[in-house]
Design an enzyme around this catalytic site. Structure first.
Site, mmCIF file in Angstrom:
data_model
loop_
_atom_site.group_PDB
_atom_site.id
_atom_site.type_symbol
_atom_site.label_atom_id
_atom_site.label_comp_id
_atom_site.label_asym_id
_atom_site.label_seq_id
_atom_site.Cartn_x
_atom_site.Cartn_y
_atom_site.Cartn_z
ATOM 1 N N GLY A 196 -98.878 -32.101 -43.927
ATOM 2 C CA GLY A 196 -97.741 -31.187 -43.919
ATOM 3 C C GLY A 196 -98.001 -30.051 -42.952
ATOM 4 C CB SER A 197 -96.322 -26.824 -42.549
ATOM 5 O OG SER A 197 -96.424 -26.316 -43.873
ATOM 6 C CD GLU A 241 -105.640 -34.953 -40.479
ATOM 7 O OE1 GLU A 241 -105.192 -34.535 -39.389
ATOM 8 O OE2 GLU A 241 -106.865 -35.028 -40.710
ATOM 9 C CB VAL A 292 -97.882 -26.013 -47.085
ATOM 10 C CG1 VAL A 292 -98.260 -26.730 -48.376
ATOM 11 C CG2 VAL A 292 -96.495 -25.405 -47.213
ATOM 12 N N GLY A 293 -100.848 -26.058 -45.839
ATOM 13 C CA GLY A 293 -102.239 -26.537 -45.867
ATOM 14 C C GLY A 293 -103.208 -25.403 -46.194
ATOM 15 C CD GLN A 295 -87.575 -29.537 -39.327
ATOM 16 O OE1 GLN A 295 -88.407 -28.684 -39.624
ATOM 17 N NE2 GLN A 295 -87.672 -30.258 -38.246
ATOM 18 C CG ASN A 326 -93.009 -36.246 -40.506
ATOM 19 O OD1 ASN A 326 -93.703 -36.308 -41.519
ATOM 20 N ND2 ASN A 326 -93.530 -36.241 -39.299
ATOM 21 C CB CYS A 333 -97.420 -34.762 -36.919
ATOM 22 S SG CYS A 333 -98.100 -36.421 -36.955
ATOM 23 C CE LYS A 350 -94.681 -31.617 -53.919
ATOM 24 N NZ LYS A 350 -93.519 -32.292 -53.405
ATOM 25 C CD GLU A 389 -95.357 -28.611 -36.274
ATOM 26 O OE1 GLU A 389 -95.483 -27.983 -37.338
ATOM 27 O OE2 GLU A 389 -95.784 -29.778 -36.114
HETATM 28 P P1 NAD Z 1 -94.643 -28.843 -45.800
HETATM 29 O O1 NAD Z 1 -95.996 -28.280 -45.563
HETATM 30 O O2 NAD Z 1 -93.518 -27.900 -45.993
HETATM 31 O O3 NAD Z 1 -94.651 -29.788 -47.097
HETATM 32 C C1 NAD Z 1 -95.566 -30.877 -47.209
HETATM 33 C C2 NAD Z 1 -95.763 -31.197 -48.680
HETATM 34 O O4 NAD Z 1 -96.443 -30.093 -49.303
HETATM 35 C C3 NAD Z 1 -94.466 -31.402 -49.458
HETATM 36 O O5 NAD Z 1 -94.630 -32.448 -50.396
HETATM 37 C C4 NAD Z 1 -94.291 -30.068 -50.170
HETATM 38 O O6 NAD Z 1 -93.523 -30.147 -51.364
HETATM 39 C C5 NAD Z 1 -95.738 -29.716 -50.485
HETATM 40 N N1 NAD Z 1 -95.975 -28.281 -50.737
HETATM 41 C C6 NAD Z 1 -95.239 -27.216 -50.352
HETATM 42 N N2 NAD Z 1 -95.780 -26.067 -50.818
HETATM 43 C C7 NAD Z 1 -96.901 -26.410 -51.503
HETATM 44 C C8 NAD Z 1 -97.907 -25.679 -52.188
HETATM 45 N N3 NAD Z 1 -97.867 -24.350 -52.279
HETATM 46 N N4 NAD Z 1 -98.941 -26.356 -52.740
HETATM 47 C C9 NAD Z 1 -99.018 -27.700 -52.638
HETATM 48 N N5 NAD Z 1 -98.077 -28.450 -52.014
HETATM 49 C C10 NAD Z 1 -97.032 -27.820 -51.448
HETATM 50 O O7 NAD Z 1 -94.361 -29.845 -44.580
HETATM 51 P P2 NAD Z 1 -93.046 -30.662 -44.267
HETATM 52 O O8 NAD Z 1 -91.987 -29.718 -43.788
HETATM 53 O O9 NAD Z 1 -92.747 -31.588 -45.382
HETATM 54 O O10 NAD Z 1 -93.546 -31.583 -43.039
HETATM 55 C C11 NAD Z 1 -93.565 -31.157 -41.717
HETATM 56 C C12 NAD Z 1 -94.965 -30.757 -41.299
HETATM 57 O O11 NAD Z 1 -95.866 -31.857 -41.492
HETATM 58 C C13 NAD Z 1 -95.065 -30.432 -39.817
HETATM 59 O O12 NAD Z 1 -95.870 -29.289 -39.648
HETATM 60 C C14 NAD Z 1 -95.751 -31.663 -39.219
HETATM 61 O O13 NAD Z 1 -96.449 -31.443 -38.021
HETATM 62 C C15 NAD Z 1 -96.681 -32.037 -40.332
HETATM 63 N N6 NAD Z 1 -97.121 -33.421 -40.214
HETATM 64 C C16 NAD Z 1 -98.408 -33.640 -39.814
HETATM 65 C C17 NAD Z 1 -98.870 -34.941 -39.659
HETATM 66 C C18 NAD Z 1 -100.299 -35.220 -39.263
HETATM 67 O O14 NAD Z 1 -100.760 -36.338 -39.474
HETATM 68 N N7 NAD Z 1 -101.010 -34.259 -38.713
HETATM 69 C C19 NAD Z 1 -98.013 -36.015 -39.910
HETATM 70 C C20 NAD Z 1 -96.701 -35.739 -40.312
HETATM 71 C C21 NAD Z 1 -96.263 -34.433 -40.465
#
Ligand code: NAD
Length: 481
Positions: A225-226, A246, A229-230, A327, A149, A280, A172, A381
């Site tokens: 990220g989400s 985050e 995944v986190g 999305q 995003n 986010c 990555k 979310e």
């Molecule tokens: P995502 O969690 O799907 O992916 C994020 C990253 O993680 C990508 O590079 C993806 O390839 C990688 N990933 C996926 N599976 C993995 C695994 N098993 N092991 C390691 N890495 C893996 O998130 P997204 O759809 O790219 O982004 C949207 C999310 O990010 C939303 O939940 C949004 O709220 C969050 N976000 C948070 C902040 C913040 O600062 N809190 C900022 C921006 C976005």
């Protein structure tokens, strides 16, 4: 156009030879490029080369590191138009939004160039002839995993402090925005970054991302990220890898009884529909004093209908497409949930076929009123330009509903009633509180991070607080005896 990984100072294909393609979310006939579909072997090679490279970078000292980061900032500033146009093409945000993000990362690099120079230890009084000191050293190999995003700014706010502190980086980028990863790495190389110090590995989360969490030799991992995944990352890591996560948000704007409704509607429009609702900190709930409920729903509906959707490159467009098909599927699912639960969609949904937007992932800015208290629209979310509106009886109920979600990222309040504003700021379980401004938009010199499922709270990101503590280690040294 085909792109490559950057490992060990060379542009190379994935060791498997596999590739994936990336397309423009506003026009799926527009192929952006073919990117290497990396895997475990690429990650292992990157860990080895970055491990060998960072000690020399650390030994160069802070001025040399700051010079490279300042130069990177200047290069970004000179490429804003070109990079922003590609950001719009790859992620979908409007050109204005893309330019804002690009210029923000130049500012990020300048800020962390300064932080390289400000890194310090402390000294502690001891009996005469002795002194205790703290020495700061890099952590070593830092893995950076980022979402689509804000493909530039999420990466810059991690890579810049990591390099400033003397670390090497394995980057990555999201598989949805690989071109922006490529452009960021090119900027750093053009700024004079030693070649083996930064590795770029393209590929998918379940392959490259997962390999990063299981390959030995990574000293710190910073992820945005989400939540789902986190949590996979947190479970996969060994305890000796430092980890910053985050994650998502379910952000609310609270409109109190004294608020000017035109102002409130404008604040919500910017927070909910800016960046196509894919920030986010984007506003996805509005909690409004019952006395203002009907009037605000009407104003918000009007504000949403004043937005022009289309390709972010087109003049007059004020909201681009969603970034991915997933999305769009998610928005469709939540529109269905809204109907099942008895919510009233006052405007929005998918564009008419006659709008000529069927080649991209478009959705109209959507307002859903009359959602029940236990609605999923108030808790999950959605990450889209979809806002649920609910009436509140008083400030205490506003805080209760705002906090009734597993997330805890951002809340904003529209009011000049200082006592109520303070009460919300002091009580809410969200890491960011904004007053009379949208939930979105944060300063690069103020700490940023969420509570609850929005962050593992190991370290804040952005300015102040303990950012540089995450990217460095402190050693206590005793001299004399
Ligand atoms: P995502 O969690 O799907 O992916 C994020 C990253 O993680 C990508 O590079 C993806 O390839 C990688 N990933 C996926 N599976 C993995 C695994 N098993 N092991 C390691 N890495 C893996 O998130 P997204 O759809 O790219 O982004 C949207 C999310 O990010 C939303 O939940 C949004 O709220 C969050 N976000 C948070 C902040 C913040 O600062 N809190 C900022 C921006 C976005």
């Amino acid at each position: 156009m085909s792109y490559l990984n950057f490992i060990g100072g060379e542009w190379v294909p994935a060791l498997s030879g596999a590739t994936f393609e990336n397309r423009n979310p506003a026009d799926l006939t527009d192929l952006i490029g073919l990117f290497p579909d990396g895997g475990e072997a690429d990650v292992a090679a990157a860990v080895e080369t970055v491990s060998n490279a960072w000690p020399d970078w650390a030994a160069k000292g802070p001025e040399a590191r700051a010079d490279v980061l300042y130069k990177a900032a200047d290069i970004i500033s000179s490429r804003i138009d070109a990079i922003a146009a590609e950001l719009t093409r790859e992620e979908g945000k409007t050109l204005t939004e893309a330019r804002n993000e690009t210029s923000r990362i130049a500012a990020n690099f300048r800020f962390y160039a300064g932080e390289a120079l400000r890194l310090k230890g402390e000294s502690f009084p001891m009996p005469e002839g002795q002194i205790a000191l703290t020495l700061r050293s890099p952590v070593g190999v830092v893995a950076v995993i980022t979402p689509w995003n804000f493909p530039l700014s999420m990466a810059a706010r991690k890579i810049a402090p990591a390099l400033a502190a003397g670390n090497g980086v394995i980057f990555k980028p999201s598989e949805m925005t690989p071109l922006m990863g490529q452009r960021l790495v090119e900027v750093l190389l053009d700024a004079g970054l030693p070649k083996g110090l930064l590795a770029l590995i393209h590929g998918r989360g379940p392959t490259v991302g997962k390999a990063i969490t299981s390959t030995p030799g990574i000293d710190a991992l910073t992820f945005t990220g989400s939540y789902a995944v986190g949590m996979q990352i947190a479970r996969a890591l060994t305890t000796d890898t430092r980890c910053q996560l985050e994650m998502g948000g379910k952000n609310a704007t609270i409109v109190l009884g004294d608020a000017d409704l035109d102002r409130a509607a404008d604040i919500i429009r910017r927070g909910a529909f800016g960046l196509t609702g894919q920030a986010c900190t984007g506003t996805s709930r509005v909690l409004v004093a019952r006395s203002h409920y009907d009037a605000l729903v009407e104003k918000l509906t009007g504000a949403a209908e004043g937005i022009t959707i289309g390709a972010g490159t087109r003049a007059g467009v004020t909201m681009g497409p969603l970034a991915t098909e997933a999305q769009l599927d998610k928005v469709n699912a939540y529109l269905g949930i809204a109907k099942q639960e008895g919510g009233r969609i006052t405007t929005g949904g998918l564009p008419e076929a006659s709008a000529g937007l069927s080649n991209g992932f478009f959705v109209r800015p959507t307002v859903i009123a009359d959602v029940p208290t236990d609605s999923r629209l108030l808790r999950d979310e959605i990450f889209a330009p979809v806002v649920a509106v609910r009436a509140i009886e008083d400030v205490d109920e506003a805080i209760e509903i705002a906090d009734d979600t597993e997330y805890g990222l951002a809340v904003s309040v529209v009011s000049n009633d200082m006592a109520s504003v303070l009460k919300i700021a002091q009580k809410t379980q969200h890491g960011v509180v904004k007053v009379n401004s949208p939930t979105t938009g944060v300063a690069l010199n103020a700490p940023f991070g969420g509570f609850k499922h929005s962050s593992n709270q190991s370290a804040k990101e952005q300015g102040g607080a303990n950012v540089m503590d995450f990217y460095s280690r402190i050693k206590s040294v005793y001299l004399g005896g």
